[in-house]
Design a protein around this motif. Structure first.
Motif, PDB file in Angstrom:
ATOM      1  N   ILE A 244     -10.235   8.189  -8.390  1.00 42.73           N
ATOM      2  CA  ILE A 244     -10.273   9.352  -7.486  1.00 42.73           C
ATOM      3  C   ILE A 244      -9.298   9.148  -6.329  1.00 42.73           C
ATOM      4  O   ILE A 244      -8.622  10.089  -5.894  1.00 42.73           O
TER       5      ILE A 244
ATOM      6  N   VAL B 255      -2.460   7.652   8.340  1.00 41.90           N
ATOM      7  CA  VAL B 255      -3.848   8.119   8.255  1.00 41.90           C
ATOM      8  C   VAL B 255      -4.326   8.050   6.811  1.00 41.90           C
ATOM      9  O   VAL B 255      -5.440   7.573   6.524  1.00 41.90           O
ATOM     10  N   LEU B 256      -3.493   8.493   5.872  1.00 41.88           N
ATOM     11  CA  LEU B 256      -3.883   8.422   4.464  1.00 41.88           C
ATOM     12  C   LEU B 256      -4.072   6.974   4.025  1.00 41.88           C
ATOM     13  O   LEU B 256      -4.981   6.651   3.256  1.00 41.88           O
TER      14      LEU B 256
ATOM     15  N   VAL C 193      -2.453  14.389  -4.506  1.00 36.49           N
ATOM     16  CA  VAL C 193      -2.536  15.727  -3.915  1.00 36.49           C
ATOM     17  C   VAL C 193      -2.231  15.658  -2.421  1.00 36.49           C
ATOM     18  O   VAL C 193      -1.509  16.501  -1.874  1.00 36.49           O
ATOM     19  N   GLY C 194      -2.777  14.620  -1.767  1.00 39.11           N
ATOM     20  CA  GLY C 194      -2.582  14.498  -0.325  1.00 39.11           C
ATOM     21  C   GLY C 194      -1.108  14.375   0.032  1.00 39.11           C
ATOM     22  O   GLY C 194      -0.621  15.067   0.937  1.00 39.11           O
TER      23      GLY C 194
ATOM     24  N   SER D  34       4.717  19.272   1.740  1.00 39.56           N
ATOM     25  CA  SER D  34       4.949  20.689   2.056  1.00 39.56           C
ATOM     26  C   SER D  34       4.780  20.938   3.553  1.00 39.56           C
ATOM     27  O   SER D  34       5.440  21.832   4.097  1.00 39.56           O
ATOM     28  N   PHE D  35       3.960  20.138   4.208  1.00 42.82           N
ATOM     29  CA  PHE D  35       3.860  20.241   5.668  1.00 42.82           C
ATOM     30  C   PHE D  35       5.172  19.830   6.314  1.00 42.82           C
ATOM     31  O   PHE D  35       5.678  20.497   7.231  1.00 42.82           O
TER      32      PHE D  35
ATOM     33  N   GLU E 185      -6.505  11.671  -5.110  1.00 40.94           N
ATOM     34  CA  GLU E 185      -6.487  12.182  -3.748  1.00 40.94           C
ATOM     35  C   GLU E 185      -5.137  11.899  -3.092  1.00 40.94           C
ATOM     36  O   GLU E 185      -4.579  12.753  -2.398  1.00 40.94           O
TER      37      GLU E 185
ATOM     38  N   ILE F  78       0.697  17.605  -0.237  1.00 41.51           N
ATOM     39  CA  ILE F  78       0.450  18.499   0.899  1.00 41.51           C
ATOM     40  C   ILE F  78       1.245  18.034   2.114  1.00 41.51           C
ATOM     41  O   ILE F  78       1.811  18.847   2.850  1.00 41.51           O
ATOM     42  N   VAL F  79       1.314  16.699   2.307  1.00 40.64           N
ATOM     43  CA  VAL F  79       2.097  16.185   3.426  1.00 40.64           C
ATOM     44  C   VAL F  79       3.557  16.596   3.275  1.00 40.64           C
ATOM     45  O   VAL F  79       4.216  16.998   4.248  1.00 40.64           O
TER      46      VAL F  79
ATOM     47  N   LEU G  28       0.645  11.022   9.603  1.00 41.71           N
ATOM     48  CA  LEU G  28      -0.179  11.423   8.468  1.00 41.71           C
ATOM     49  C   LEU G  28      -0.215  10.380   7.367  1.00 41.71           C
ATOM     50  O   LEU G  28      -1.243  10.150   6.747  1.00 41.71           O
TER      51      LEU G  28
ATOM     52  N   ILE H  62      -7.359   5.730   5.130  1.00 38.14           N
ATOM     53  CA  ILE H  62      -8.454   6.190   4.276  1.00 38.14           C
ATOM     54  C   ILE H  62      -8.526   5.332   3.011  1.00 38.14           C
ATOM     55  O   ILE H  62      -9.607   4.978   2.542  1.00 38.14           O
TER      56      ILE H  62
END
Lengths: 101, 491
Positions: free
Chosen positions: A69, A31-32, A76-77, A83-84, A73, A80-81, A28, A35
């Motif tokens: 931005i 991947v980020l 926040v991203g 908490s995953f 991103e 989320i990673v 992940l 991006i």
């Protein structure tokens, strides 16, 4: 003489690298990062294009917004990673498969 | 910036201020009641300021507040209001509910900016404000593995699709030298080389297709719909998609893309594939949220069909369809929300067995909304589908209309299957469902009434949709030199 074409070729190349990374890699975080690479390719294209359309500074200003931005991103991203990771103890995308039927 | 200009953007200011108030409230003392109230009042005030904002246009080229934008803003604000009401009942049984309202207000702000955007920068900012809030909203119940997993999927795909959209924007800008949307049509007509415009527009459409979940960019939809908390799923289905549809219509109109043979064929294939794939994949679903996710893919295919028809009449049909879909899907997810207990959403189909006998009121709302999704007469969905078919007939899109009719017939099967399950005998030992909060009950009643009212007497809606479409037509007359090879035509 460096033309807009040169900048755009470089930008397309970077964007392609980002896209390949996004498609191929399963981590992940990578991947980020891919991006981010895509977004930076866009920034390059915008700033270069602005040089050839100097009437307004739309391209340069957009690049600033994209940087801001992208930071939001990423913040926040990554949250989320995290908490995953807490739930699954992994950051691999192919293990996010609890909902396949 | 003058007072008039500030007044012109007052809905945006109100939404931002409401988000700040809700946030500051949380820092002082956590109170679910205060946060929910701040959110609902903020949305109501934003709605009021939308109609009290005066006639001055917003400053600069970034924002456009024409009738088209006003109609979609009103839709977005109403849908957010409904989501806030549903969420207040839903979150009362869950931990840490307060921040959801802040995120909801920020997401609404992003959607409104998206609807108002007259410039690629505001488009991007609106879209990202909406998406970043949605990442957190989808993963809001962060102890639930499905929620976080849905959030991860949405994060990755939405971020990548934004990057693709941006790259398309950069290419279009490099070619045309402008980012103002209504200037792009004329610039396109005089652009000497157009080599970059076609790939640029194709990339932008790809990015937008992701947000709308059109085939082949639809993979994320079922997982996100299933994993997100039910009120958030309602938000994704309405506010996020409706705002992007508004933006897509504005872009397509300004670029004159709905008039070029190659693009028309490509969009036509996407629309047909979305309608068929959405309806066929929904057939096998035993999960109501996933079923509605696949059905949303099909419904966006219908909307794309209407956009493809071209002309103000088609835009009127799009607005009618979006309005009807908003009401219908809010009612459907509203029912899912009120039936959901504290340990997970009520999404398995067997939980709905015999619902008509156990919870008649809630069940009737769901039956109505399913009938409307299927397009049965006397519901909003019928009027909407009629408008789309009418627009298609006027433009002679016979192949697409055939696909639309066939896929609607397939759709009928699985919508009615749910209805049949609900009418079956109730299982002996059914779980005790939570009581329906009074506010949600009133909301569901209103949605059901609007649903029937639009189906029986659609004239006011048609009038509003027509005003919106003609305002768009007024400010940028259709460009007759659409995207195409450089040899196509020059002025």
């Amino acid at each position: 003489m460096i033309t807009l074409g040169h900048y755009l070729v470089l930008s397309v190349a970077i964007f392609t690298v980002g896209t390949i990374g996004f498609v191929v890699r399963r981590n992940l975080l990578v991947v980020l990062m891919s991006i981010e690479l895509q977004l930076n390719a866009v920034n390059l294209a915008l700033v270069a294009a602005n040089r050839f359309h100097p009437a307004s500074h739309a391209g340069q200003v957009t690049a600033f917004f994209i940087i801001a931005i992208a930071a939001a991103e990423a913040a926040v991203g990554l949250a989320i990673v995290v908490s995953f990771f807490r739930l699954r103890h992994t950051v691999r995308t192919d293990e996010a498969d609890r909902m396949r039927h | 910036m003058s007072a008039d200009e500030l007044r012109a953007i007052s809905p945006l200011i109100v939404l931002g201020a409401a988000a700040l108030v809700a946030l500051l409230g949380i820092t002082i003392r956590r109170s679910h009641r205060f946060s929910a109230l701040a959110c609902v009042v903020g949305l109501a005030l934003a709605m009021a300021s939308l109609f009290l904002r005066g006639s001055a246009p917003p400053p600069g080229p970034l924002l456009v507040a024409d009738d088209f934008a006003v109609v979609y803003t009103a839709l977005v604000l109403t849908a957010s209001f409904a989501v806030a009401v549903l969420a207040s009942g839903y979150m009362a049984r869950r931990q840490r509910p307060e921040e959801l309202y802040v995120l909801l207000l920020v997401a609404t702000l992003g959607a409104v900016v998206l609807v108002w955007s007259g410039h690629l920068v505001s488009l991007f900012l609106g879209l990202e404000t909406l998406s970043v809030s949605l990442y957190s909203l989808i993963g809001y119940t962060r102890t639930g593995p499905r929620s976080v997993e849905a959030s991860i999927k949405y994060l990755i795909l939405a971020a990548a699709s934004s990057a693709i959209l941006l790259f398309g924007m950069a290419l279009v800008y490099a070619e045309l030298g402008t980012m103002v949307i209504i200037e792009m049509g004329p610039a396109l007509a005089v652009a000497s080389g157009r080599t970059l415009v076609v790939p640029g527009v194709a990339l932008m459409v790809t990015g937008i297709g992701f947000k709308l979940a059109l085939v082949p960019f639809h993979m994320w939809t079922p997982d996100v719909y299933e994993g997100a908390p039910a009120p958030v799923t309602a938000l994704v289905a309405t506010v996020s998609k409706g705002a992007v549809v508004a933006l897509f219509v504005r872009l397509a109109w300004a670029l004159g893309a709905a008039g070029q043979a190659a693009l028309l064929v490509a969009f036509g294939i996407v629309a047909a594939a979305s309608m068929l794939a959405g309806n066929l994949l929904a057939l096998r679903q035993d999960n109501l949220k996933r079923l509605l996710a696949y059905s949303s893919i099909a419904h966006l295919g219908y909307v794309l069909t209407a956009i493809l028809a071209g002309g103000p009449g088609a835009i009127e049909a799009v607005s009618i369809y979006v309005t009807a879909y908003f009401v219908t899907i809010l009612a459907a997810f509203g029912v899912v929300t009120v039936l959901s207990g504290p340990d997970g959403d009520a999404d398995r189909l067997e939980e709905y067995q015999g619902l008509v006998w156990r919870r008649p009121f809630v069940a009737m709302v769901l039956v109505l909304s399913l009938l409307s999704l299927a397009g049965i007469p006397l519901t909003a969905g019928f009027i909407a589908k009629f408008a789309v078919i009418f627009a298609g007939v006027r433009s002679g899109l016979w192949t697409l209309l055939a696909v639309l009719v066939i896929s609607s017939a397939i759709g009928l099967y699985y919508y009615l299957r749910v209805v049949v399950v609900m009418f079956a005998a109730a299982p002996a030992a059914s779980a005790v469902a939570p009581p329906v909060p009074q506010s949600s009950r009133v909301l569901l009643l209103c949605l059901a009434l609007i649903l029937v009212w639009l189906g029986v007497y659609p004239v006011p809606l048609q009038g509003i949709a027509w005003t919106a479409a003609s305002s768009l037509a007024r400010e940028s007359p259709p460009v007759t030199t659409p995207l195409g090879p450089a040899t196509a035509r020059r002025p």
